[in-house]
Motif scaffolding. Structure first.
Motif, PDB file in Angstrom:
ATOM      1  N   ALA A 171      23.339 -63.727  -5.422  1.00  0.00           N
ATOM      2  CA  ALA A 171      23.989 -62.610  -4.728  1.00  0.00           C
ATOM      3  C   ALA A 171      25.451 -62.901  -4.439  1.00  0.00           C
ATOM      4  O   ALA A 171      26.300 -61.995  -4.468  1.00  0.00           O
ATOM      5  N   ALA A 172      25.762 -64.163  -4.175  1.00  0.00           N
ATOM      6  CA  ALA A 172      27.148 -64.547  -3.886  1.00  0.00           C
ATOM      7  C   ALA A 172      28.028 -64.468  -5.123  1.00  0.00           C
ATOM      8  O   ALA A 172      29.258 -64.493  -5.008  1.00  0.00           O
ATOM      9  N   ASN A 173      27.403 -64.365  -6.292  1.00  0.00           N
ATOM     10  CA  ASN A 173      28.157 -64.297  -7.551  1.00  0.00           C
ATOM     11  C   ASN A 173      27.841 -63.018  -8.323  1.00  0.00           C
ATOM     12  O   ASN A 173      27.881 -62.989  -9.556  1.00  0.00           O
ATOM     13  N   ALA A 174      27.545 -61.956  -7.568  1.00  0.00           N
ATOM     14  CA  ALA A 174      27.086 -60.713  -8.194  1.00  0.00           C
ATOM     15  C   ALA A 174      28.111 -59.597  -8.113  1.00  0.00           C
ATOM     16  O   ALA A 174      27.775 -58.425  -8.001  1.00  0.00           O
ATOM     17  N   GLY A 175      29.376 -59.953  -8.157  1.00  0.00           N
ATOM     18  CA  GLY A 175      30.400 -58.921  -8.160  1.00  0.00           C
ATOM     19  C   GLY A 175      31.070 -58.752  -6.818  1.00  0.00           C
ATOM     20  O   GLY A 175      30.562 -59.186  -5.779  1.00  0.00           O
ATOM     21  N   ASP A 176      32.206 -58.070  -6.842  1.00  0.00           N
ATOM     22  CA  ASP A 176      32.997 -57.859  -5.637  1.00  0.00           C
ATOM     23  C   ASP A 176      32.355 -56.806  -4.749  1.00  0.00           C
ATOM     24  O   ASP A 176      31.780 -55.824  -5.228  1.00  0.00           O
ATOM     25  N   VAL A 177      32.473 -57.014  -3.451  1.00  0.00           N
ATOM     26  CA  VAL A 177      31.888 -56.075  -2.490  1.00  0.00           C
ATOM     27  C   VAL A 177      32.471 -54.684  -2.650  1.00  0.00           C
ATOM     28  O   VAL A 177      31.772 -53.674  -2.542  1.00  0.00           O
ATOM     29  N   ASP A 178      33.767 -54.594  -2.898  1.00  0.00           N
ATOM     30  CA  ASP A 178      34.454 -53.303  -2.960  1.00  0.00           C
ATOM     31  C   ASP A 178      34.452 -52.680  -4.347  1.00  0.00           C
ATOM     32  O   ASP A 178      35.041 -51.616  -4.550  1.00  0.00           O
ATOM     33  N   SER A 179      33.803 -53.339  -5.297  1.00  0.00           N
ATOM     34  CA  SER A 179      33.813 -52.818  -6.662  1.00  0.00           C
ATOM     35  C   SER A 179      32.982 -51.535  -6.761  1.00  0.00           C
ATOM     36  O   SER A 179      31.862 -51.453  -6.261  1.00  0.00           O
ATOM     37  N   THR A 180      33.550 -50.509  -7.411  1.00  0.00           N
ATOM     38  CA  THR A 180      32.823 -49.247  -7.592  1.00  0.00           C
ATOM     39  C   THR A 180      32.036 -49.220  -8.893  1.00  0.00           C
ATOM     40  O   THR A 180      31.149 -48.398  -9.071  1.00  0.00           O
ATOM     41  N   THR A 181      32.382 -50.108  -9.805  1.00  0.00           N
ATOM     42  CA  THR A 181      31.644 -50.223 -11.067  1.00  0.00           C
ATOM     43  C   THR A 181      31.262 -51.678 -11.282  1.00  0.00           C
ATOM     44  O   THR A 181      31.995 -52.585 -10.905  1.00  0.00           O
ATOM     45  N   LEU A 182      30.105 -51.870 -11.892  1.00  0.00           N
ATOM     46  CA  LEU A 182      29.611 -53.222 -12.137  1.00  0.00           C
ATOM     47  C   LEU A 182      29.703 -53.560 -13.611  1.00  0.00           C
ATOM     48  O   LEU A 182      29.417 -52.726 -14.472  1.00  0.00           O
ATOM     49  N   SER A 183      30.097 -54.801 -13.885  1.00  0.00           N
ATOM     50  CA  SER A 183      30.043 -55.289 -15.260  1.00  0.00           C
ATOM     51  C   SER A 183      28.587 -55.545 -15.628  1.00  0.00           C
ATOM     52  O   SER A 183      27.711 -55.618 -14.758  1.00  0.00           O
ATOM     53  N   THR A 184      28.332 -55.679 -16.907  1.00  0.00           N
ATOM     54  CA  THR A 184      26.964 -55.963 -17.356  1.00  0.00           C
ATOM     55  C   THR A 184      26.466 -57.267 -16.745  1.00  0.00           C
ATOM     56  O   THR A 184      25.307 -57.370 -16.328  1.00  0.00           O
ATOM     57  N   ARG A 185      27.353 -58.257 -16.676  1.00  0.00           N
ATOM     58  CA  ARG A 185      26.989 -59.551 -16.092  1.00  0.00           C
ATOM     59  C   ARG A 185      26.557 -59.395 -14.642  1.00  0.00           C
ATOM     60  O   ARG A 185      25.505 -59.906 -14.240  1.00  0.00           O
ATOM     61  N   ASP A 186      27.372 -58.692 -13.856  1.00  0.00           N
ATOM     62  CA  ASP A 186      27.053 -58.531 -12.438  1.00  0.00           C
ATOM     63  C   ASP A 186      25.770 -57.723 -12.250  1.00  0.00           C
ATOM     64  O   ASP A 186      24.966 -58.015 -11.350  1.00  0.00           O
ATOM     65  N   LEU A 187      25.568 -56.712 -13.080  1.00  0.00           N
ATOM     66  CA  LEU A 187      24.355 -55.900 -12.975  1.00  0.00           C
ATOM     67  C   LEU A 187      23.122 -56.743 -13.264  1.00  0.00           C
ATOM     68  O   LEU A 187      22.114 -56.648 -12.551  1.00  0.00           O
ATOM     69  N   VAL A 188      23.184 -57.575 -14.305  1.00  0.00           N
ATOM     70  CA  VAL A 188      22.044 -58.435 -14.643  1.00  0.00           C
ATOM     71  C   VAL A 188      21.756 -59.416 -13.512  1.00  0.00           C
ATOM     72  O   VAL A 188      20.596 -59.632 -13.134  1.00  0.00           O
ATOM     73  N   ILE A 189      22.815 -59.997 -12.946  1.00  0.00           N
ATOM     74  CA  ILE A 189      22.630 -60.933 -11.833  1.00  0.00           C
ATOM     75  C   ILE A 189      21.972 -60.243 -10.655  1.00  0.00           C
ATOM     76  O   ILE A 189      21.054 -60.786 -10.011  1.00  0.00           O
ATOM     77  N   ARG A 190      22.418 -59.033 -10.351  1.00  0.00           N
ATOM     78  CA  ARG A 190      21.838 -58.313  -9.205  1.00  0.00           C
ATOM     79  C   ARG A 190      20.370 -57.961  -9.457  1.00  0.00           C
ATOM     80  O   ARG A 190      19.549 -58.029  -8.539  1.00  0.00           O
ATOM     81  N   ILE A 191      20.049 -57.582 -10.686  1.00  0.00           N
ATOM     82  CA  ILE A 191      18.654 -57.257 -11.001  1.00  0.00           C
ATOM     83  C   ILE A 191      17.779 -58.494 -10.851  1.00  0.00           C
ATOM     84  O   ILE A 191      16.693 -58.440 -10.255  1.00  0.00           O
ATOM     85  N   ILE A 192      18.250 -59.625 -11.377  1.00  0.00           N
ATOM     86  CA  ILE A 192      17.484 -60.874 -11.255  1.00  0.00           C
ATOM     87  C   ILE A 192      17.331 -61.256  -9.790  1.00  0.00           C
ATOM     88  O   ILE A 192      16.230 -61.611  -9.326  1.00  0.00           O
ATOM     89  N   ALA A 193      18.426 -61.174  -9.026  1.00  0.00           N
ATOM     90  CA  ALA A 193      18.373 -61.515  -7.599  1.00  0.00           C
ATOM     91  C   ALA A 193      17.415 -60.595  -6.852  1.00  0.00           C
ATOM     92  O   ALA A 193      16.632 -61.042  -6.002  1.00  0.00           O
ATOM     93  N   GLY A 194      17.460 -59.302  -7.179  1.00  0.00           N
ATOM     94  CA  GLY A 194      16.558 -58.357  -6.531  1.00  0.00           C
ATOM     95  C   GLY A 194      15.100 -58.654  -6.832  1.00  0.00           C
ATOM     96  O   GLY A 194      14.241 -58.577  -5.944  1.00  0.00           O
ATOM     97  N   CYS A 195      14.816 -58.995  -8.083  1.00  0.00           N
ATOM     98  CA  CYS A 195      13.439 -59.341  -8.460  1.00  0.00           C
ATOM     99  C   CYS A 195      12.966 -60.586  -7.723  1.00  0.00           C
ATOM    100  O   CYS A 195      11.807 -60.652  -7.277  1.00  0.00           O
ATOM    101  N   LEU A 196      13.847 -61.565  -7.582  1.00  0.00           N
ATOM    102  CA  LEU A 196      13.482 -62.784  -6.851  1.00  0.00           C
ATOM    103  C   LEU A 196      13.181 -62.468  -5.384  1.00  0.00           C
ATOM    104  O   LEU A 196      12.246 -63.028  -4.802  1.00  0.00           O
ATOM    105  N   ALA A 197      13.964 -61.571  -4.784  1.00  0.00           N
ATOM    106  CA  ALA A 197      13.713 -61.187  -3.396  1.00  0.00           C
ATOM    107  C   ALA A 197      12.366 -60.491  -3.256  1.00  0.00           C
ATOM    108  O   ALA A 197      11.627 -60.726  -2.292  1.00  0.00           O
ATOM    109  N   ILE A 198      12.025 -59.640  -4.226  1.00  0.00           N
ATOM    110  CA  ILE A 198      10.730 -58.950  -4.191  1.00  0.00           C
ATOM    111  C   ILE A 198       9.591 -59.960  -4.318  1.00  0.00           C
ATOM    112  O   ILE A 198       8.591 -59.890  -3.595  1.00  0.00           O
ATOM    113  N   ILE A 199       9.734 -60.908  -5.234  1.00  0.00           N
ATOM    114  CA  ILE A 199       8.701 -61.942  -5.407  1.00  0.00           C
ATOM    115  C   ILE A 199       8.557 -62.767  -4.139  1.00  0.00           C
ATOM    116  O   ILE A 199       7.444 -63.072  -3.687  1.00  0.00           O
ATOM    117  N   ALA A 200       9.708 -63.127  -3.538  1.00  0.00           N
ATOM    118  CA  ALA A 200       9.667 -63.900  -2.295  1.00  0.00           C
ATOM    119  C   ALA A 200       8.956 -63.126  -1.191  1.00  0.00           C
ATOM    120  O   ALA A 200       8.148 -63.683  -0.443  1.00  0.00           O
TER     121      ALA A 200
END
Length: 207
Positions: free
Chosen positions: A24-53
């Motif tokens: 989450a700390a490396n998932a893009g800028d807080v103020d960013s209105t658009t996400l790069s593919t990299r940041d989107l993938v990181i956020r999806i992975i992080a979100g899935c890990l939170a759900i599993i946890a």
């Protein structure tokens, strides 16, 4: 194996949360209105890990009850793992401006205060079981974190999207206020019901 599996799940929950924080700390800028593919993938992975946890929270307790496996390690670490989970996920939600910081402070403070009360109760041989308000609070918090999470991974934007002419942010704030009120109310309920733990001149009701 049965004896250790709930504890393994508890430790796994803590590990997953720390991995989630790193991502989450490396998932893009807080103020960013658009996400790069990299940041989107990181956020999806992080979100899935939170759900599993979060799922392991229910699973380790279920297995411990079903198999009647209670250990000192589990009694200590399971509630601590829960608090780490709630604290970590809410701090990320606050950092990305999806929740006012004061609501996170209210919820986290309540969690640690009730945990302290439970630890005091254990010393006096009293078991404090979750009541219906405590269970409602937990359910609403999980829904809140899920909705914030799917907004965070950019499936929609709670801050700007409008549905049926209503800005989602206002509906979201009402929901957050409801969580805060129920959280405070359920916490006060525990302290009122078990006030004898703090005032030894009164009898303690054991559930």
């Amino acid at each position: 194996m049965k004896r250790n599996l709930p504890n393994i799940l508890t430790v796994a929950r803590i590990v997953l949360i720390f991995i989630f924080l790193i991502l989450a700390a490396n998932a893009g800028d807080v103020d960013s209105t658009t996400l790069s593919t990299r940041d989107l993938v990181i956020r999806i992975i992080a979100g899935c890990l939170a759900i599993i946890a979060g799922a392991t929270d229910f699973l380790d307790g279920y297995l411990a009850r079903r198999w009647k496996v209670v250990t000192d390690f589990g009694a200590l670490m399971d509630p601590l793992a829960d608090k780490i989970f709630v604290t970590a996920t809410m701090l990320i939600v606050v950092e990305f401006r999806l929740m006012p910081a004061w609501i996170a402070v209210v919820v986290i403070s309540r969690e640690f205060m009730v945990t302290g009360l439970r630890m005091l109760a254990v010393k006096k041989g009293v078991v404090i079981s979750a009541d219906r308000w405590g269970k409602l609070k937990t359910a609403m918090q999980m829904v809140m974190l899920f909705l914030a999470g799917i907004s965070w991974v950019n499936l929609y934007d709670l801050r700007v999207d409008v549905v049926w002419g209503i800005r989602l942010w206002y509906v979201w704030l009402v929901f957050l206020w409801a969580i805060a009120l129920i959280t405070v109310g359920s916490g006060l309920g525990y302290f009122i019901k078990y006030r004898a733990l703090i005032r030894p001149d009164e009898p303690v009701e054991n559930n």
